[in-house]
Design a protein around this motif. Structure first.
Motif, mmCIF file in Angstrom:
data_model
loop_
_atom_site.group_PDB
_atom_site.id
_atom_site.type_symbol
_atom_site.label_atom_id
_atom_site.label_comp_id
_atom_site.label_asym_id
_atom_site.label_seq_id
_atom_site.Cartn_x
_atom_site.Cartn_y
_atom_site.Cartn_z
ATOM 1 N N THR A 102 0.841 -1.186 0.000
ATOM 2 C CA THR A 102 0.000 0.000 0.000
ATOM 3 C C THR A 102 0.880 1.242 0.000
ATOM 4 O O THR A 102 1.875 1.306 0.726
ATOM 5 N N THR A 103 0.519 2.216 -0.797
ATOM 6 C CA THR A 103 1.252 3.472 -0.798
ATOM 7 C C THR A 103 0.334 4.590 -0.345
ATOM 8 O O THR A 103 -0.891 4.501 -0.482
ATOM 9 N N TYR A 104 0.941 5.629 0.188
ATOM 10 C CA TYR A 104 0.206 6.778 0.681
ATOM 11 C C TYR A 104 0.842 8.030 0.101
ATOM 12 O O TYR A 104 2.062 8.125 0.007
ATOM 13 N N GLU A 105 0.022 8.970 -0.231
ATOM 14 C CA GLU A 105 0.537 10.244 -0.697
ATOM 15 C C GLU A 105 0.301 11.269 0.395
ATOM 16 O O GLU A 105 -0.810 11.410 0.897
ATOM 17 N N VAL A 106 1.353 11.947 0.795
ATOM 18 C CA VAL A 106 1.240 12.987 1.818
ATOM 19 C C VAL A 106 1.868 14.257 1.281
ATOM 20 O O VAL A 106 2.746 14.219 0.424
ATOM 21 N N GLU A 107 1.397 15.369 1.789
ATOM 22 C CA GLU A 107 1.963 16.657 1.427
ATOM 23 C C GLU A 107 2.524 17.301 2.674
ATOM 24 O O GLU A 107 2.000 17.108 3.776
ATOM 25 N N SER A 108 3.568 18.069 2.493
ATOM 26 C CA SER A 108 4.134 18.746 3.647
ATOM 27 C C SER A 108 3.149 19.799 4.146
ATOM 28 O O SER A 108 2.388 20.371 3.371
ATOM 29 N N ILE A 109 3.161 20.000 5.448
ATOM 30 C CA ILE A 109 2.290 21.005 6.055
ATOM 31 C C ILE A 109 3.082 22.242 6.463
ATOM 32 O O ILE A 109 2.519 23.277 6.768
ATOM 33 N N ALA A 110 4.418 22.095 6.472
ATOM 34 C CA ALA A 110 5.292 23.178 6.914
ATOM 35 C C ALA A 110 6.685 22.932 6.356
ATOM 36 O O ALA A 110 6.964 21.862 5.795
ATOM 37 N N THR A 111 7.557 23.914 6.548
ATOM 38 C CA THR A 111 8.941 23.819 6.108
ATOM 39 C C THR A 111 9.846 24.349 7.205
ATOM 40 O O THR A 111 9.509 25.331 7.869
ATOM 41 N N VAL A 112 10.985 23.692 7.383
ATOM 42 C CA VAL A 112 11.987 24.185 8.328
ATOM 43 C C VAL A 112 12.740 25.334 7.657
ATOM 44 O O VAL A 112 13.216 25.208 6.529
ATOM 45 N N ILE A 113 12.818 26.448 8.356
ATOM 46 C CA ILE A 113 13.519 27.632 7.870
ATOM 47 C C ILE A 113 14.689 27.898 8.815
ATOM 48 O O ILE A 113 14.500 27.997 10.035
ATOM 49 N N GLY A 114 15.883 28.031 8.257
ATOM 50 C CA GLY A 114 17.057 28.326 9.073
ATOM 51 C C GLY A 114 17.518 27.128 9.867
ATOM 52 O O GLY A 114 17.212 25.988 9.538
ATOM 53 N N GLY A 115 18.254 27.403 10.907
ATOM 54 C CA GLY A 115 18.794 26.324 11.731
ATOM 55 C C GLY A 115 20.013 25.698 11.074
ATOM 56 O O GLY A 115 20.852 26.394 10.507
ATOM 57 N N HIS A 116 20.094 24.397 11.122
ATOM 58 C CA HIS A 116 21.220 23.678 10.530
ATOM 59 C C HIS A 116 21.205 23.865 9.018
ATOM 60 O O HIS A 116 20.161 23.777 8.382
ATOM 61 N N THR A 117 22.372 24.104 8.447
ATOM 62 C CA THR A 117 22.454 24.338 7.008
ATOM 63 C C THR A 117 23.022 23.151 6.243
ATOM 64 O O THR A 117 22.959 23.123 5.022
#
Length: 162
Positions: A2-17
Motif C-alpha cells: 500500500t502506498t500513501y501520498e502525503v503533502e508537507s504542512i510546513a517547512t523548516v527555515i534556518g537552523g542547521h544548514t
C-alpha cells in the motif's frame, strides 16, 4: 504494498544548514506552517514545551536506502543491526521524528530549538508532545545508542570544530 501520498504542512527555515552527525543542540530554527492552513490550526500550541515533528529526509536519495544489517555509523565496535533499528535516512520511507523545544509562536512560525532537521526540510506533521503519550514503563535499550549519541549528539552546535 500500500502506498500513501502525503503533502508537507510546513517547512523548516534556518537552523542547521548541512547534514551532519552530532552537535545538534542549541540551534534555533523555524517551522513555518504552509499558507493553506489557518492560523487557528495552531491555537493553543504555545502552551506546550515540546513538539513531535515528523519530517522527510529531503536531501536523501532513494538509492541511499539500505535494507541490510550494518553497524551504526560504520563502527564495528557496535553490533550490526537491521534497518528498522537505525534512525537515519537509510530507512525505506526516509522519515524522521524529532522532539524539539518550542520557544515561541509568531504567527505561522513555530520557533524551536534542538530540531535535528536542516533548512528547507519538509515537515509532514506537527503535534504537541504529551508526556502521557511517551513510553510507558521502564525503557530498555542496548548500550550502543548511548555510546553513539551521548554526549555529542545534543552538544551545542557552536562547540563543533571544523
Amino acid at each position: 504494498m500500500t502506498t500513501y501520498e502525503v503533502e508537507s504542512i510546513a517547512t523548516v527555515i534556518g537552523g542547521h544548514t548541512r547534514v551532519q552527525d552530532d552537535y545538534q543542540g542549541g540551534v534555533e530554527s523555524v517551522i513555518r506552517l504552509n499558507e493553506q492552513f489557518p492560523l487557528e490550526s495552531l491555537q493553543g500550541i504555545d502552551e506546550f514545551s515540546h513538539l513531535t515533528v515528523t519530517w522527510h529526509f529531503h536531501l536523501a536519495r532513494p538509492e541511499d536506502v539500505q535494507l541490510h544489517a550494518r553497524s551504526p555509523r560504520g563502527n564495528s565496535q557496535w553490533p550490526a543491526s537491521g534497518t528498522f533499528v537505525h534512525r537515519n535516512h537509510r530507512r525505506p520511507n526516509q522519515l524522521a521524528t524529532s522532539y524539539p523545544r518550542l520557544l515561541r509562536v509568531e504567527g505561522r512560525d513555530l520557533i524551536v530549538t534542538d530540531l535535528d532537521a536542516v533548512d528547507g526540510t519538509p515537515v509532514l506533521d506537527i503535534a504537541p508532545y504529551f508526556a502521557q503519550m511517551g513510553p510507558r514503563g521502564a525503557v530498555r535499550q542496548p548500550s550502543w545508542p548511548g555510546e553513539m549519541l551521548d554526549p555529542s549528539y545534543w552538544s551545542d552546535a557552536a562547540d563543533r570544530r571544523g
